[in-house]
Design a protein around this motif. Structure first.
Motif, PDB file in Angstrom:
ATOM      1  N   UNK A 173       0.844  -1.180   0.000  1.00  0.00           N
ATOM      2  CA  UNK A 173       0.000   0.000   0.000  1.00  0.00           C
ATOM      3  C   UNK A 173       0.890   1.244   0.000  1.00  0.00           C
ATOM      4  N   UNK A 174       0.724   2.099  -0.962  1.00  0.00           N
ATOM      5  CA  UNK A 174       1.551   3.300  -1.109  1.00  0.00           C
ATOM      6  C   UNK A 174       0.825   4.491  -0.489  1.00  0.00           C
ATOM      7  N   UNK A 175       1.534   5.221   0.356  1.00  0.00           N
ATOM      8  CA  UNK A 175       0.964   6.400   0.996  1.00  0.00           C
ATOM      9  C   UNK A 175       1.058   7.576   0.042  1.00  0.00           C
ATOM     10  N   UNK A 176      -0.074   8.231  -0.210  1.00  0.00           N
ATOM     11  CA  UNK A 176      -0.108   9.368  -1.134  1.00  0.00           C
ATOM     12  C   UNK A 176       0.485  10.612  -0.469  1.00  0.00           C
ATOM     13  N   UNK A 177       1.243  11.367  -1.248  1.00  0.00           N
ATOM     14  CA  UNK A 177       1.759  12.657  -0.769  1.00  0.00           C
ATOM     15  C   UNK A 177       2.891  12.557   0.227  1.00  0.00           C
ATOM     16  N   UNK A 178       3.645  11.453   0.183  1.00  0.00           N
ATOM     17  CA  UNK A 178       4.731  11.273   1.163  1.00  0.00           C
ATOM     18  C   UNK A 178       5.837  12.319   0.974  1.00  0.00           C
ATOM     19  N   UNK A 179       6.176  12.605  -0.283  1.00  0.00           N
ATOM     20  CA  UNK A 179       7.229  13.597  -0.552  1.00  0.00           C
ATOM     21  C   UNK A 179       6.801  14.994  -0.110  1.00  0.00           C
ATOM     22  N   UNK A 180       5.532  15.335  -0.360  1.00  0.00           N
ATOM     23  CA  UNK A 180       5.017  16.638   0.068  1.00  0.00           C
ATOM     24  C   UNK A 180       5.012  16.732   1.595  1.00  0.00           C
ATOM     25  N   UNK A 181       4.650  15.626   2.239  1.00  0.00           N
ATOM     26  CA  UNK A 181       4.635  15.589   3.707  1.00  0.00           C
ATOM     27  C   UNK A 181       6.039  15.774   4.256  1.00  0.00           C
ATOM     28  N   UNK A 182       7.030  15.149   3.597  1.00  0.00           N
ATOM     29  CA  UNK A 182       8.430  15.297   4.025  1.00  0.00           C
ATOM     30  C   UNK A 182       8.866  16.756   3.931  1.00  0.00           C
ATOM     31  N   UNK A 183       8.451  17.419   2.854  1.00  0.00           N
ATOM     32  CA  UNK A 183       8.794  18.837   2.670  1.00  0.00           C
ATOM     33  C   UNK A 183       8.115  19.699   3.737  1.00  0.00           C
ATOM     34  N   UNK A 184       6.867  19.376   4.061  1.00  0.00           N
ATOM     35  CA  UNK A 184       6.130  20.126   5.103  1.00  0.00           C
ATOM     36  C   UNK A 184       6.817  19.985   6.454  1.00  0.00           C
ATOM     37  N   UNK A 185       7.285  18.774   6.767  1.00  0.00           N
ATOM     38  CA  UNK A 185       7.951  18.550   8.048  1.00  0.00           C
ATOM     39  C   UNK A 185       9.336  19.186   8.077  1.00  0.00           C
ATOM     40  N   UNK A 186      10.032  19.170   6.932  1.00  0.00           N
ATOM     41  CA  UNK A 186      11.340  19.828   6.842  1.00  0.00           C
ATOM     42  C   UNK A 186      11.209  21.327   7.113  1.00  0.00           C
ATOM     43  N   UNK A 187      10.098  21.911   6.653  1.00  0.00           N
ATOM     44  CA  UNK A 187       9.855  23.349   6.824  1.00  0.00           C
ATOM     45  C   UNK A 187       9.743  23.736   8.296  1.00  0.00           C
ATOM     46  N   UNK A 188       9.322  22.804   9.139  1.00  0.00           N
ATOM     47  CA  UNK A 188       9.205  23.104  10.576  1.00  0.00           C
ATOM     48  C   UNK A 188      10.333  22.433  11.385  1.00  0.00           C
TER      49      UNK A 188
END
Length: 195
Positions: free
Chosen positions: A1-16
């Motif tokens: 099962x592939x989680x959608x938006x994992x790369x975007x989530x990584x970028x969001x967490x990097x921002x904080x």
């Protein structure tokens, strides 16, 4: 099962200034617990006597720092027929009857065993007896072997057998949406705390 938006989530967490892995682990573990509680236990509980007993046989292996996945591991051991509500027997002769146990969706499954319909107790017994080898070695003499045969209770299909039937494409899709929802909720929560 592939989680959608994992790369975007990584970028969001990097921002904080946070790592995404703890959020993902939390989402995976919560989803596994929720899937057991909301999908598997309700589907399987009509086939077994107690929900608590069923929960113990649907073990959850949680995601951790070394393993980034969570899973439900169903017991592969057969379930004693006497522990199954609704078991029945179908007489085949005066001394032998076939055992059936309820299945999903009103179906039935034949259990490995027999009942003696003419017997006083009419208990479900296993068709195969266990053969145990007991070694007897008299002092100074040759070894002798004694074989013991005993009647054992009959067992029906395992929890894993029924689990595979419940874990169809519909269940996988539902669990995927639960995971996506929980992951997004935890991301928003982490972002709100960082503000």
């Amino acid at each position: 099962m592939r989680l959608q938006g994992e790369e975007m989530a990584r970028a969001r967490m990097d921002a904080i200034g946070k790592a995404v892995e703890p959020v993902l682990r939390g989402a995976l573990n919560t989803t596994a617990r929720r899937a057991r509680k909301e999908i598997f236990v309700p589907a399987l509980s009509p086939l077994f006597r107690k929900r608590s007993w069923l929960n113990k046989r649907l073990t959850i292996k949680l995601a951790g720092t070394r393993r980034l996945n969570a899973r439900i591991v169903p017991s592969g051991a057969g379930v004693p027929v006497m522990d199954r509500p609704g078991w029945r027997f179908i007489p085949l002769s005066a001394t032998r009857a076939r055992i059936t146990v309820p299945g999903l969706g009103g179906s039935t499954k034949v259990a490995a065993g027999f009942v003696n319909p003419s017997g006083a107790k009419q208990r479900p017994l296993a068709t195969r007896s266990e053969k145990a080898r007991n070694l007897k070695r008299p002092k100074g003499g040759p070894a002798t072997y004694r074989y013991e045969w005993g009647l054992k209770p009959a067992y029906g299909p395992s929890i894993a057998f029924y689990f595979r039937q419940v874990a169809d494409s519909r269940a996988v899709t539902l669990i995927g949406s639960m995971l996506q929802e929980e992951f997004e909720r935890r991301l928003r929560e982490a972002e709100a705390k960082a503000r």
